[in-house]
Write a protein that holds these residues in place. Structure first.
Motif, PDB file in Angstrom:
ATOM      1  N   ARG A  64      29.508   2.686  -4.493  1.00 50.54           N
ATOM      2  CA  ARG A  64      30.132   3.391  -5.621  1.00 50.54           C
ATOM      3  C   ARG A  64      29.050   3.999  -6.514  1.00 50.54           C
ATOM      4  O   ARG A  64      29.176   5.134  -6.980  1.00 50.54           O
ATOM      5  N   VAL A  65      27.984   3.248  -6.755  1.00 47.11           N
ATOM      6  CA  VAL A  65      26.881   3.755  -7.575  1.00 47.11           C
ATOM      7  C   VAL A  65      26.241   4.961  -6.883  1.00 47.11           C
ATOM      8  O   VAL A  65      25.925   5.970  -7.530  1.00 47.11           O
ATOM      9  N   MET A  66      26.066   4.870  -5.555  1.00 41.69           N
ATOM     10  CA  MET A  66      25.487   6.006  -4.824  1.00 41.69           C
ATOM     11  C   MET A  66      26.386   7.236  -4.903  1.00 41.69           C
ATOM     12  O   MET A  66      25.912   8.351  -5.093  1.00 41.69           O
ATOM     13  N   ILE A  67      27.679   7.028  -4.773  1.00 46.32           N
ATOM     14  CA  ILE A  67      28.625   8.148  -4.844  1.00 46.32           C
ATOM     15  C   ILE A  67      28.586   8.770  -6.238  1.00 46.32           C
ATOM     16  O   ILE A  67      28.532   9.998  -6.384  1.00 46.32           O
ATOM     17  N   LEU A 104      26.006  21.361  11.527  1.00 46.41           N
ATOM     18  CA  LEU A 104      27.271  22.053  11.262  1.00 46.41           C
ATOM     19  C   LEU A 104      28.214  21.149  10.484  1.00 46.41           C
ATOM     20  O   LEU A 104      28.827  21.570   9.503  1.00 46.41           O
ATOM     21  N   LEU A 105      28.303  19.892  10.907  1.00 46.45           N
ATOM     22  CA  LEU A 105      29.176  18.953  10.218  1.00 46.45           C
ATOM     23  C   LEU A 105      28.735  18.746   8.773  1.00 46.45           C
ATOM     24  O   LEU A 105      29.568  18.770   7.854  1.00 46.45           O
ATOM     25  N   MET A 106      27.439  18.589   8.547  1.00 48.27           N
ATOM     26  CA  MET A 106      26.946  18.396   7.180  1.00 48.27           C
ATOM     27  C   MET A 106      27.204  19.640   6.340  1.00 48.27           C
ATOM     28  O   MET A 106      27.562  19.553   5.166  1.00 48.27           O
ATOM     29  N   ASP A 107      27.054  20.816   6.956  1.00 42.00           N
ATOM     30  CA  ASP A 107      27.311  22.072   6.259  1.00 42.00           C
ATOM     31  C   ASP A 107      28.788  22.182   5.901  1.00 42.00           C
ATOM     32  O   ASP A 107      29.142  22.546   4.781  1.00 42.00           O
ATOM     33  N   ILE A 108      29.640  21.849   6.840  1.00 42.05           N
ATOM     34  CA  ILE A 108      31.079  21.947   6.605  1.00 42.05           C
ATOM     35  C   ILE A 108      31.528  20.913   5.578  1.00 42.05           C
ATOM     36  O   ILE A 108      32.400  21.191   4.764  1.00 42.05           O
ATOM     37  N   LEU A 109      30.911  19.723   5.594  1.00 40.59           N
ATOM     38  CA  LEU A 109      31.249  18.724   4.577  1.00 40.59           C
ATOM     39  C   LEU A 109      30.948  19.244   3.178  1.00 40.59           C
ATOM     40  O   LEU A 109      31.572  18.835   2.210  1.00 40.59           O
ATOM     41  N   GLY A 110      30.005  20.174   3.097  1.00 37.89           N
ATOM     42  CA  GLY A 110      29.630  20.743   1.804  1.00 37.89           C
ATOM     43  C   GLY A 110      30.736  21.561   1.154  1.00 37.89           C
ATOM     44  O   GLY A 110      30.678  21.819  -0.045  1.00 37.89           O
ATOM     45  N   VAL A 111      31.757  21.972   1.929  1.00 37.78           N
ATOM     46  CA  VAL A 111      32.856  22.738   1.328  1.00 37.78           C
ATOM     47  C   VAL A 111      33.841  21.824   0.602  1.00 37.78           C
ATOM     48  O   VAL A 111      34.678  22.304  -0.158  1.00 37.78           O
ATOM     49  N   LEU A 112      33.744  20.529   0.866  1.00 40.47           N
ATOM     50  CA  LEU A 112      34.663  19.586   0.231  1.00 40.47           C
ATOM     51  C   LEU A 112      34.212  19.243  -1.186  1.00 40.47           C
ATOM     52  O   LEU A 112      33.026  19.250  -1.487  1.00 40.47           O
ATOM     53  N   ALA A 113      35.176  18.914  -2.002  1.00 37.83           N
ATOM     54  CA  ALA A 113      34.868  18.403  -3.339  1.00 37.83           C
ATOM     55  C   ALA A 113      34.214  17.029  -3.177  1.00 37.83           C
ATOM     56  O   ALA A 113      34.429  16.355  -2.159  1.00 37.83           O
ATOM     57  N   PRO A 114      33.413  16.598  -4.141  1.00 35.25           N
ATOM     58  CA  PRO A 114      32.721  15.313  -4.017  1.00 35.25           C
ATOM     59  C   PRO A 114      33.661  14.139  -3.716  1.00 35.25           C
ATOM     60  O   PRO A 114      33.334  13.281  -2.896  1.00 35.25           O
ATOM     61  N   ARG A 117      34.735  14.376  -0.079  1.00 38.62           N
ATOM     62  CA  ARG A 117      33.617  14.049   0.802  1.00 38.62           C
ATOM     63  C   ARG A 117      33.383  12.551   0.823  1.00 38.62           C
ATOM     64  O   ARG A 117      33.145  11.957   1.878  1.00 38.62           O
ATOM     65  N   SER A 118      33.464  11.907  -0.323  1.00 38.51           N
ATOM     66  CA  SER A 118      33.272  10.461  -0.394  1.00 38.51           C
ATOM     67  C   SER A 118      34.320   9.728   0.441  1.00 38.51           C
ATOM     68  O   SER A 118      33.987   8.786   1.168  1.00 38.51           O
TER      69      SER A 118
END
Length: 185
Positions: A64-67, A104-114, A117-118
């Protein structure tokens, strides 16, 4: 903090360090940033270690702290470009396709809100249950389910969009080649 609690925290970090670093790597794509994220989370947790009554929940607390830290960084981020004289050399190694898929997966995850993504990272990469994810993020199980549903739909949409763009580009390039062949004939 008492000496015994300091030793307890040190032992916890020693035993859980690898798993926690993997969690951090899933939250931020850059390995150096992941180490910074984990260190920051450990420093913040160290200051509150005596307040964690149930030490079996320490992993969830640290995640949770990391997120939260990653979200703070995301909100405060600045887009910085560093000009260089030369581009780095591209090298071909074994497993390039796997790394490309991961990128690609990390890039696509970037379109999600935090928050989305969490939820995706905890449910699918960390393989936490809905209830564990809800506890780690401080939300209800129903919110985790609905957030995960919307996040996965957004990821599918982004993948399809990128696939369509790639096909359109390929067709356009083929059309250009044919046109050039006709002009040459």
């Amino acid at each position: 903090m008492a000496h015994g609690e300091v030793l307890e925290f040190e032992e916890y970090v020693r035993t859980r360090q690898d798993a926690l670093l993997r969690s951090a790597r899933r939250l931020v794509p850059d390995p150096v940033d992941a180490q910074d994220l984990l260190q920051t989370a450990l420093v913040r947790t160290y200051g509150r270690w005596d307040g964690i009554a149930d030490k079996s929940l320490a992993d969830a607390y640290l995640r949770r702290v990391m997120i939260n830290t990653r979200t703070e960084w995301w909100r405060a981020r600045k887009l910085e470009e560093v000009p260089t004289e030369q581009l780095p050399d591209a090298s071909v190694e074994d497993g390039a396709e796997q790394r490309a898929d991961r990128a690609l997966l990390m890039d696509i995850l970037g379109v999600l809100a935090p928050k989305q993504r969490s939820v995706v990272v905890l449910r699918h990469w960390e393989q936490m249950s809905t209830e564990e994810t809800a506890a780690a993020l401080g939300m209800s199980a129903g919110t985790v389910k609905s957030t995960l549903h919307r996040a996965l739909a957004r990821l599918r949409q982004e993948l399809e969009s990128r696939e369509l763009d790639a096909h359109a580009l390929e067709r356009a390039e083929q059309g250009d080649e044919r046109g050039m062949e006709r002009c040459a004939a």
